[in-house]
Design a protein around this motif. Structure first.
Motif: not given
Length: 440
Positions: A70-76, A102-103
């Protein structure tokens, strides 16, 4: 064969009647801090505004390295989805470059288009390309960016149906292999066209070299005031707007320096932090005006929060195009907006000057320093010109700076500063060469 993206390149990507709502995403990695991330996101917001969209929210996360999925965390990502729903966002824009996978994953989870900083810059370039070469360069960069992002599925259909900023950067097409082949053929055709245009530009450059005139190229961060400076010095009439990437195509004008010697002054496309490599590659022939220049005028906006960061960003691109070897003169523009800051910047960078291209303040200092810098690059040669060769004397005055003249029986002895090409063309009149051949 028709160009699948040519129509879009010929007009704005943005529906000006409906400004898209954008959520920005930034990530702070080791080596940078929250202030750096905020400054970069502020610049991304300015890019978004230039593209014709509005920021309606932003999210920032600290990470040691990008998440592979996701590039960032799943929670974010879940938090980002909630924010998008709350502000009714059309598109999510990441300040960092996203991998195609990721996109795709982000679009699938968020239910809306996700693009990155590179896509925004490409979009702006697509809006501002007007010449044949500029359009070809931008389209080539766009297609190279899009090719690995072609995908099947619902995301592709959603991206095609959605207009606005991300319409060119969505998931892909339904006829995947057909579209991939079409894009690859189009890329090959554009590369061939640009090579031909580069050959034409090379011939024009050689003609300018034969003129013997020194070449000075204006470089700098986007919106630093490069075109305004060119207009102030030469009355060039180049488009000058308070917006990012207003100028994409180089413009060359003749400038007569206070001593009478003429130079060729060229404006160039502005740079920006993390300028997409694909754009640098596509614009290489255009950017060669900086690589081949005798001197660079590096324009810096004295009123911005981080002028040194912009200087470093420009020098990074200059290094990428092998123009870092060209000597530069730092010019801190917009001194009328930030007089104290401009004064301090000049103190911190000895040899630089502060100007205002709008009011004209400091231009006399620039025109005093620039000739001295150019003279330091030229050699003083001694020529003996027969009295019946007025054409040679005229060429010396036209192409260089006459230091002194002395009447002699054989002709006029002239000491002059000349560039290498000019000195080479006048070698038959060079006293030192004649003495050297005589000694032999």
């Amino acid at each position: 064969m028709s160009n699948p993206y040519g129509e879009a390149l010929g007009s704005s990507l943005i529906d000006r009647s409906i400004r898209e709502r954008i959520v920005l995403v930034g990530v702070t990695f080791p080596g940078s801090d929250d202030a750096d991330t905020d400054a970069s996101l502020d610049e991304l917001a300015a890019l978004i505004d230039t593209a014709g969209a509005d920021e309606v929210g932003r999210i920032v996360q600290r990470r040691d390295f990008p998440d592979h999925t996701w590039f960032i965390g799943k929670g974010k990502v879940d938090e980002l989805k909630e924010l998008c729903l709350a502000v009714d966002a059309d598109t999510v824009v990441f300040d960092n470059e996203l991998a195609p996978a990721q996109q795709y994953n982000l679009e699938k989870l968020l239910g809306r288009t996700a693009i990155d900083r590179t896509a925004v810059i490409l979009d702006i370039f697509g809006q501002n390309a007007y010449t044949l070469e500029g359009k070809a360069q931008v389209e080539l960069a766009l297609l190279r960016y899009r090719l690995p992002r072609l995908r099947r599925g619902a995301t592709a259909r959603m991206s095609q149906q959605r207009g606005g900023l991300a319409s060119r950067f969505g998931g892909g097409e339904t006829k995947l292999e057909v579209d991939r082949r079409r894009i690859m053929r189009r890329i090959a055709k554009l590369e061939s066209e640009l090579k031909e245009l580069a050959r034409t530009r090379d011939l024009q450059r050689k003609q300018r070299d034969r003129s013997g005139l020194a070449t000075v190229t204006i470089v700098g961060y986007t919106n630093a005031g490069k075109s305004s400076l060119l207009n102030a010095l030469t009355d060039a009439g180049v488009l000058s707007e308070n917006r990012l990437f207003a100028t994409l195509d180089p413009t060359t004008r003749r400038l007569s320096l206070p001593g009478g010697e003429p130079v060729l002054l060229t404006d160039t496309v502005g740079f920006v932090r993390r300028l997409p490599h694909g754009l640098v590659e596509a614009f290489k022939s255009t950017l060669e005006v900086a690589t081949d220049a005798d001197y660079l005028i590096h324009v810096v906006d004295a009123s911005v929060a981080d002028p040194q960061g912009q200087i470093d960003a420009v020098r990074e691109v200059l290094t990428e195009i092998n123009a870092d070897r060209v000597p530069e003169l730092l010019v801190f523009n917009k001194a009328d907006l930030a007089p104290l800051e401009a004064k301090q910047l000049v103190a911190d960078h000895p040899g630089s000057v502060a100007v205002s291209a709008v009011t004209g303040d400091g231009l006399d200092d620039l025109l005093r320093v620039l000739p001295d810098r150019l003279r330091s690059l030229t050699a003083v040669v001694e020529l003996l010109v027969p009295y019946d060769r007025g054409d040679v004397l005229a060429a010396i005055h036209r192409e260089g700076e006459v230091v002194s003249t002395t009447d002699e029986a054989a002709g006029l002895r002239v000491r002059a500063r000349l560039s290498g090409p000019s000195a080479g063309r006048l070698k038959d009149f060079d006293v030192a060469r004649a003495q050297g051949s005589g000694d032999e």
